[in-house]
Design a protein around this motif. Structure first.
Motif, short mmCIF file in Angstrom:
data_model
loop_
_atom_site.label_atom_id
_atom_site.label_comp_id
_atom_site.label_asym_id
_atom_site.label_seq_id
_atom_site.Cartn_x
_atom_site.Cartn_y
_atom_site.Cartn_z
N UNK A 1 0.86 4.24 -2.64
CA UNK A 1 0.57 5.62 -2.20
C UNK A 1 1.71 6.56 -2.60
N UNK B 1 -9.69 11.60 -14.00
CA UNK B 1 -10.08 10.79 -12.84
C UNK B 1 -8.89 10.01 -12.31
N UNK B 2 -8.18 10.56 -11.34
CA UNK B 2 -7.06 9.81 -10.76
C UNK B 2 -7.57 8.49 -10.21
N UNK B 3 -6.77 7.43 -10.35
CA UNK B 3 -7.28 6.13 -9.93
C UNK B 3 -7.42 6.10 -8.41
N UNK B 4 -8.50 5.48 -7.95
CA UNK B 4 -8.80 5.50 -6.52
C UNK B 4 -7.85 4.62 -5.71
N UNK B 5 -7.61 5.05 -4.48
CA UNK B 5 -6.88 4.22 -3.53
C UNK B 5 -7.53 4.46 -2.18
N UNK B 6 -7.89 3.36 -1.50
CA UNK B 6 -8.53 3.53 -0.19
C UNK B 6 -7.48 3.40 0.90
N UNK C 1 -6.30 8.97 -22.45
CA UNK C 1 -5.45 9.74 -21.55
C UNK C 1 -6.25 10.84 -20.86
N UNK D 1 -9.36 10.64 -19.95
CA UNK D 1 -10.06 9.95 -18.87
C UNK D 1 -9.12 9.75 -17.68
N UNK D 2 -7.91 9.30 -17.98
CA UNK D 2 -6.93 9.04 -16.93
C UNK D 2 -6.58 10.30 -16.16
N UNK D 3 -6.43 11.43 -16.88
CA UNK D 3 -6.05 12.67 -16.21
C UNK D 3 -7.21 13.24 -15.42
N UNK E 1 -10.64 -2.02 -0.11
CA UNK E 1 -11.52 -2.60 -1.12
C UNK E 1 -10.86 -3.82 -1.73
N UNK F 1 -4.93 1.35 -14.27
CA UNK F 1 -6.23 1.19 -13.59
C UNK F 1 -7.39 1.30 -14.58
N UNK F 2 -7.42 2.39 -15.34
CA UNK F 2 -8.54 2.57 -16.28
C UNK F 2 -8.44 1.62 -17.45
N UNK G 1 -5.41 -2.13 -0.41
CA UNK G 1 -6.24 -1.24 0.39
C UNK G 1 -7.49 -2.02 0.81
N UNK H 1 -6.69 -6.64 -8.70
CA UNK H 1 -7.49 -5.83 -7.77
C UNK H 1 -6.92 -5.88 -6.35
N UNK I 1 -7.49 7.54 1.61
CA UNK I 1 -6.21 7.02 2.10
C UNK I 1 -5.59 7.95 3.15
N UNK J 1 1.07 9.04 -10.96
CA UNK J 1 -0.38 8.99 -10.98
C UNK J 1 -0.90 8.65 -12.38
N UNK K 1 -0.15 4.85 -13.09
CA UNK K 1 -1.10 4.00 -12.36
C UNK K 1 -2.50 4.19 -12.94
N UNK L 1 -14.68 -5.33 -8.33
CA UNK L 1 -14.63 -4.37 -9.43
C UNK L 1 -15.93 -4.50 -10.25
N UNK M 1 0.84 -1.21 0.00
CA UNK M 1 0.00 0.00 0.00
C UNK M 1 0.86 1.25 0.00
N UNK N 1 1.60 7.17 -6.23
CA UNK N 1 0.46 8.00 -6.58
C UNK N 1 0.70 9.47 -6.21
#
Ligand code: HEM
Lengths: 224, 257
Positions: free
Chosen positions: A78, B63-68, B57, B59-61, A151, A95-96, A149, A144, B171, A88, A91, B83, A74, A81
């Motif tokens: 982080x 929406x930063x990818x989520x991290x919990x 790209x 889309x990527x810019x 999730x 991710x997308x 994290x 995933x 996070x 960022x 990643x 997912x 993690x 990111x």
């Protein structure tokens, strides 16, 4: 100069026939969006491949920072990111891309299905395709977990509990994936990492090669 | 391939000494407006590829990818969610005929039938006709499967409050500060602030107090008068104790730098 280098190499290893084999194939009118706009449906396979290439490249860069152990996974994500230049974005692409590739795969499958392009003689390539779909879903499932994290952790726990309920081999299946019959922990993360970056990509490359060789052998299906 | 007598090789190798021309095939005899993949088609296709890449790209810019938060196996209140492309399978297990004693239905029989039929589609739909109306059964099955997957995914996703989830699971950077519990200000912190700002100043109900940018005077004012949604009078004690409290918070921040 370039021509000379090419000739020098060609003289020794005869690359021209190999190159012509790769480069020479026809694009029939009915699949060419320049002639018929509706032929864009034939692009979905190529776009899937394009996203697969993005996944491979961005994934290679991710492993330069990612640490597959429960203490640091993690933190390394982080750090990537928030601190690493363009981390960022890299990643974000991975991710997308993982979602976009599923969408493209679905569109490609539907194109092939509704055109009946899986019929004789293309049955085997359809099955290779479905296996590709499973491999991509496996990559999604194992990837995933890697950010470690909440999730990631809890979704994987649920997934493994489902695997455990398979009759007869459930416990063995779970242990194979998680490294332990009950704990989702350090072993699970390293196993998922290995599956995600070595086992499934190896399967993916093999199946992709088969897919493309078959398309070249058989040619694209004719117009409806 | 060339065979037979009179062939010349490069050295003692099996490479033919005869050069083959490195030119594309001629497609003019092919039906319709067939063209060569290389270079004609690819020259146009890379343009379409670039448009796709730019969209991707963006889309990527945007929406930063989520991290919990880092995984906490003891967090019993966390509601797991896979997912989005697994949601339909997850939702299926909520139906009575696919859970509990019938769980085998949900995890093996139904998905097995659906994906098995997909894998074997060419052998189930064997007629020669390729057009959709020539194979009504296959097309109907696919439409049924598609609708079910979309419906299940929708059912599952619509019941999730995505914003609230993201907000509750933001996070938190790992703290590498050591809290000096011997510090005279710590006891005061423990009494007045810890319940909201956490044992390591990492923040729980209130925000983290590590990495903040306030002067000692401002901190003292916040402790007594509150700020934003933090109510006043959290600290009630002597001025000397207030000084110690502020000094403690500052010292943790100094250490964290
Ligand atoms: C990583 C995944 C995949 C990639 C990169 C890929 C790529 C491609 C490409 C580039 C083509 C050429 C025609 C086109 O672009 O539409 C093609 C054709 C084909 N694909 Fe895929 N594919 C993938 C997955 C699948 C899946 C999941 C299926 C089916 C379940 C499938 C079945 C087929 C079949 C049967 C053809 C021949 C169609 C025809 O001749 O009209 N492929 N694939």
């Amino acid at each position: 100069m370039l021509q000379k280098i090419y000739d020098w190499i060609d003289d020794r290893i005869d690359v021209t026939p190999i190159w012509r084999d790769i480069a020479d194939h026809e694009v029939p009118e009915h699949v060419n969006p320049a002639h018929h706009f509706s032929a864009f449906v034939y692009c979905f396979g190529g776009l899937t491949f394009f996203v697969v290439v993005i996944q491979i490249l961005s994934g290679m860069f991710l492993t330069m920072y990612y640490v597959p152990d429960i203490e640091n996974a993690w933190k390394s994500v982080y750090y990537l990111q928030t601190e690493v230049a363009h981390g960022q974005i890299v990643r974000g692409m991975h991710h997308w891309g993982a979602s976009v590739v599923i969408v493209m795969l679905l569109l490609h499958t539907l194109r092939v299905f509704f055109q009946g392009a899986y019929k004789k003689p293309r049955e085997l390539n359809w099955m290779v395709g479905v296996l590709l779909f499973f491999v991509m879903l496996g990559l999604g499932f194992t990837g995933y977990l890697l950010p470690w994290d909440n999730k990631a952790y809890f979704a994987t726990q649920v997934g493994l509990e489902i695997a455990e309920q398979v009759p007869f081999i459930g416990t063995q299946l779970k242990t194979l994936l998680a490294g332990d019959p009950s704990i989702v922990g350090a072993q699970t993360l390293t196993r998922f990492f290995a599956i995600h970056v070595f086992f499934l990509p190896a399967a993916l490359f093999g199946l992709l090669a088969a897919h493309f060789i078959l398309i070249r052998r058989q040619g694209i299906s004719g117009p409806l | 391939m060339h065979k037979g007598k009179g062939m010349k090789f490069v050295g003692d190798s099996r490479i033919s000494a005869e050069r083959k021309p490195n030119t594309s095939k001629d497609y003019s005899e092919y039906p319709g407006r067939t063209e060569a993949f290389w270079p004609n088609f690819l020259l146009k296709e890379w343009l379409a590829g670039s448009v796709f890449l730019v969209g991707f790209l963006s889309l990527t810019l945007a929406h930063p990818s989520p991290l919990e938060k880092m995984a906490d196996p003891t967090d019993a209140a966390y509601i797991p969610l896979p997912d989005w492309y697994f949601l339909f399978l997850y939702e299926l297990l909520k139906y009575e005929f696919a859970s509990g004693t019938y769980i085998i239905m949900g995890i093996l029989v139904l998905p097995g039938l659906a994906f098995g039929a997909l894998l074997l589609a060419p052998f189930l739909d064997k007629g020669p006709g390729r057009r959709p109306h020539q194979r009504p059964v296959a097309v109907a099955m696919m439409l049924l499967a598609l609708t079910s997957v979309i419906w299940l995914t929708y059912e599952s996703a619509a019941n999730v409050n995505w914003e609230q989830r993201a907000e509750a699971n933001k996070p938190v950077p790992a703290s590498n500060v050591e809290i000096d519990t011997e510090h005279p200000g710590y006891a005061i912190y423990e009494n007045s602030c810890l319940s909201c700002h956490g044992g390591e100043l990492e923040g729980t109900a209130g925000p983290s107090l590590v990495g903040i940018d306030y002067t000692p005077e401002e901190l003292a004012t916040i402790a007594t008068d509150g700020i934003g949604s933090m109510p006043p009078d959290q600290f009630t004690g002597s001025d000397e104790e207030l000084d110690q409290l502020v000094e403690f918070i500052i010292s943790v921040n100094e250490e964290a730098k």
